[in-house]
Motif scaffolding. Structure first.
Motif, short mmCIF file in Angstrom:
data_model
loop_
_atom_site.label_atom_id
_atom_site.label_comp_id
_atom_site.label_asym_id
_atom_site.label_seq_id
_atom_site.Cartn_x
_atom_site.Cartn_y
_atom_site.Cartn_z
N MET A 1 0.84 -1.21 0.00
CA MET A 1 0.00 0.00 0.00
C MET A 1 0.87 1.26 0.00
N ILE A 2 1.85 1.27 0.94
CA ILE A 2 2.73 2.44 1.03
C ILE A 2 3.58 2.56 -0.23
N ASN A 3 3.98 1.39 -0.80
CA ASN A 3 4.75 1.38 -2.05
C ASN A 3 3.94 2.00 -3.17
N LYS A 4 2.66 1.62 -3.23
CA LYS A 4 1.77 2.14 -4.29
C LYS A 4 1.64 3.65 -4.17
N PHE A 5 1.59 4.12 -2.89
CA PHE A 5 1.46 5.57 -2.65
C PHE A 5 2.68 6.31 -3.17
N PHE A 6 3.88 5.76 -2.83
CA PHE A 6 5.11 6.43 -3.29
C PHE A 6 5.28 6.32 -4.80
N ASP A 7 4.83 5.17 -5.35
CA ASP A 7 4.86 5.03 -6.82
C ASP A 7 4.00 6.10 -7.47
N GLY A 8 2.80 6.33 -6.85
CA GLY A 8 1.89 7.35 -7.36
C GLY A 8 2.51 8.73 -7.28
N LEU A 9 3.26 9.00 -6.21
CA LEU A 9 3.92 10.31 -6.05
C LEU A 9 4.98 10.52 -7.11
N GLY A 10 5.79 9.47 -7.33
CA GLY A 10 6.92 9.59 -8.27
C GLY A 10 6.49 9.41 -9.71
N GLY A 11 5.40 8.70 -9.93
CA GLY A 11 4.92 8.43 -11.28
C GLY A 11 5.33 7.05 -11.76
N VAL A 12 4.42 6.37 -12.42
CA VAL A 12 4.68 5.01 -12.92
C VAL A 12 4.43 5.00 -14.42
N ILE A 13 5.34 4.31 -15.16
CA ILE A 13 5.19 4.24 -16.62
C ILE A 13 5.04 2.78 -17.03
N THR A 14 4.05 2.51 -17.87
CA THR A 14 3.88 1.16 -18.43
C THR A 14 4.52 1.16 -19.81
N LEU A 15 5.45 0.21 -20.02
CA LEU A 15 6.20 0.16 -21.28
C LEU A 15 5.91 -1.12 -22.03
N LEU A 16 5.96 -1.03 -23.34
CA LEU A 16 5.90 -2.24 -24.18
C LEU A 16 7.28 -2.40 -24.83
N VAL A 17 7.91 -3.56 -24.59
CA VAL A 17 9.26 -3.82 -25.15
C VAL A 17 9.10 -4.66 -26.40
N LYS A 18 9.61 -4.13 -27.50
CA LYS A 18 9.51 -4.84 -28.78
C LYS A 18 10.91 -5.26 -29.21
N GLY A 19 11.01 -6.43 -29.80
CA GLY A 19 12.31 -6.94 -30.23
C GLY A 19 12.38 -8.44 -30.01
N LYS A 20 13.62 -8.97 -30.00
CA LYS A 20 13.79 -10.42 -29.81
C LYS A 20 14.44 -10.69 -28.46
N ASN A 21 14.08 -11.79 -27.88
CA ASN A 21 14.60 -12.21 -26.55
C ASN A 21 14.48 -11.07 -25.53
N GLN A 22 13.27 -10.71 -25.30
CA GLN A 22 13.03 -9.58 -24.39
C GLN A 22 13.43 -9.89 -22.94
N GLU A 23 13.62 -11.18 -22.60
CA GLU A 23 14.04 -11.54 -21.24
C GLU A 23 15.37 -10.87 -20.90
N ARG A 24 16.15 -10.63 -21.95
CA ARG A 24 17.48 -10.05 -21.76
C ARG A 24 17.40 -8.67 -21.10
N ILE A 25 16.45 -7.90 -21.57
CA ILE A 25 16.34 -6.53 -21.03
C ILE A 25 15.93 -6.56 -19.55
N ILE A 26 15.19 -7.60 -19.18
CA ILE A 26 14.80 -7.73 -17.78
C ILE A 26 16.04 -7.95 -16.93
N ASN A 27 16.89 -8.88 -17.37
CA ASN A 27 18.11 -9.18 -16.61
C ASN A 27 19.06 -7.99 -16.57
N LEU A 28 19.13 -7.27 -17.70
CA LEU A 28 20.02 -6.11 -17.75
C LEU A 28 19.53 -5.01 -16.79
N ALA A 29 18.22 -4.80 -16.81
CA ALA A 29 17.65 -3.78 -15.91
C ALA A 29 17.87 -4.17 -14.46
N LEU A 30 17.70 -5.47 -14.21
CA LEU A 30 17.87 -5.99 -12.85
C LEU A 30 19.30 -5.77 -12.36
#
Lengths: 401, 92
Positions: A1-30
């Motif tokens: 709940m508190i996380n959602k509140f701070f997310d709302g304060l900072g702003g949340v963006i929903t992204l669509l990742v296009k390309g091949k082997n998109q799992e890679r970008i998850i690991n890189l971001a991580l």
């Protein structure tokens, strides 16, 4: 709940990742410490959510690894600004609404008066208005305690006044003074309250002046409060004794007498009445200090009969009266009713009795009644004279002056 | 050499009664019914589709099979998966 509140304060963006082997970008971001959540497939694209602050870093990773990014949604406080800029009129309207509501709440719009029985509400309202409390007066312009004190000074028949402001409504609670009954103290006579023939007399104190069967007039003394002592008995008739001084008492007792009341009643032989048909027409008028404007006009026929019920919602402001008048026209039709002579006499008698009842004191016992028809049978109106005979207590206290 | 280190660590964890997932860096899985899965100590995602997910571990990988699999949260050490989970298998 508190996380959602701070997310709302900072702003949340929903992204669509296009390309091949998109799992890679998850690991890189991580590995770069970017927090990602809500990862799911949408067709061939990978949908995920990141914080607004991580967008640049994520875009850099996508560019380095030939991924295409599409922003599917933005949520949170930073994006609200653009929304607000787009809807500036709506925001201005909301601000104006709140301000108007606040300004209007600073005035008194309705005044309720409670607790008055003999003092008229109009009189109380006028007194309050003279001291600054009326419809449309600003709350800052008067003090409730000052109004209470001033009203008590102006209306001597009030013993307590409480003025309370609740929102835009002012409640004035009053308590009226209760006066003691007018009583006669000290020596007094009992006199006749009205003309009559004495039927029965009961003396508890004082000296009876009248006897049963005697005709008495209004104001005549029935039981005297001046009591003369009995004449002393003496054997010597020639010897005169000085009369003793009379004593003054408070006369008490009841005097029942036969009394008469006369009344008059009439009834037309033919009555034209107007009966409601049930049809109604509504008219709405807007009243401004400058002009009265008709919002909705009632459709009325020229030859029709209507009963008007008027409802007014108005407020008195400094430029003048503001309000709405609602006129409700109830359609009526004429109905003619004819009566026989006997029916008309009966109705006239009832009307005469009703008129008489207003004159007679409550609890009076009616012993007989007489009717005399004054009109002739050809007359359009039947007129009758009604007389009733009653037996009642006619005693009334009168102080001895 | 690695195997000896692992044996010693396991013996120490047993002796000191310390949770093995802290000492040995092995994955800890919490499964709630068949709809939610928490995995601690992962090493990244190898493959992800809505029916199959392969998650890298310190030794081998974990294969999750199911339907409509979604990664609800992803942190450097933890992962939360939601969906209809049918099976979990370890591969060395």
């Amino acid at each position: 709940m508190i996380n959602k509140f701070f997310d709302g304060l900072g702003g949340v963006i929903t992204l669509l990742v296009k390309g091949k082997n998109q799992e890679r970008i998850i690991n890189l971001a991580l590995s770069r410490g970017i927090y990602i959540w809500d990862i799911k497939w949408q067709g061939n694209d990978l949908s995920l959510r990141i914080r607004n602050s991580a967008l640049q870093a994520f875009q850099a990773i996508a560019a380095e690894n030939d991924f295409e990014l599409e922003i599917a949604g933005k949520r949170g406080l930073p994006f609200l600004k653009t929304k607000v800029q787009r809807r500036i009129g709506f925001l201005a309207g909301a601000v104006v609404f709140v301000l108007t509501l606040y300004v209007l709440s600073l005035f008194v719009w309705t005044i309720e008066v409670e607790g008055n029985k003999t003092v008229e509400t109009k009189q109380i309202l006028q007194s309050a208005a003279r001291n600054g409390l009326h419809q449309g007066s600003g709350k800052w312009k008067f003090s409730c305690s000052d109004i209470e004190k001033a009203m008590l000074r102006e209306l001597p028949r009030l013993t307590y006044v409480q003025c309370e402001i609740q929102g835009v409504e002012a409640n004035i609670k009053v308590v009226e003074k209760v006066w003691p009954d007018e009583e006669v103290f000290g020596p007094c006579h009992i006199v006749a309250d009205r003309d009559g023939v004495v039927e029965e007399i009961l003396v508890l104190e004082g000296q009876s002046i009248v006897k049963p069967g005697q005709v008495v007039g209004q104001g005549e003394i029935l039981i005297s409060g001046i009591v003369y002592p009995p004449a002393p008995e003496t054997s010597d008739a020639s010897k005169l004794l000085e009369p003793e001084e009379p004593s003054f008492v408070r006369a008490r007792g009841t005097v029942k007498a036969r009394t008469w009341y006369e009344g008059y009643g009439e009834c037309p032989r033919r009555i034209e009445t107007k009966v409601l048909t049930g049809e109604t027409a509504l008219e709405i008028n807007l009243m401004t200090p400058w002009k009265e404007v008709c919002i909705k006009k009632a459709k009325l026929s020229k030859n029709g009969y209507y009963k008007l019920a008027r409802k007014r919602i108005a407020a008195n402001t400094s430029p003048g009266m503001w309000g709405i008048y609602i006129n409700k026209y109830h359609e009526q039709k004429k109905q003619v009713q004819s009566f026989t002579e006997a029916q008309a006499i009966e109705m006239a008698r009832e009307s005469g009795f009703n008129n008489l009842r207003r004159k007679i004191r409550p609890g009076v016992q009616i012993s007989d009644s007489y009717i005399q028809v004054l009109s002739s049978p050809s007359d359009a109106i039947v007129r009758i004279k009604i007389a009733i005979e009653s037996i009642e207590d006619i005693s009334r206290v009168q102080a001895i002056e | 050499m690695e195997k000896n280190k692992d044996i010693i660590s396991r013996a120490m964890a047993d002796l000191l009664e310390i949770p093995k997932d802290l000492v040995l860096d092995i994955p800890k899985i919490t499964l709630i019914g068949k709809s939610e899965l928490f995995l601690e100590n992962h090493r990244g995602i190898i493959e992800y589709s809505s029916q199959r997910m392969r998650i890298n571990l310190s030794r081998g990988f974990l294969e999750i099979l199911g339907n409509q699999l979604e990664i609800r949260a992803l942190l450097p050490d933890e992962i939360k998966i939601e969906g209809e989970i049918n099976s979990c298998r370890f591969f060395d």
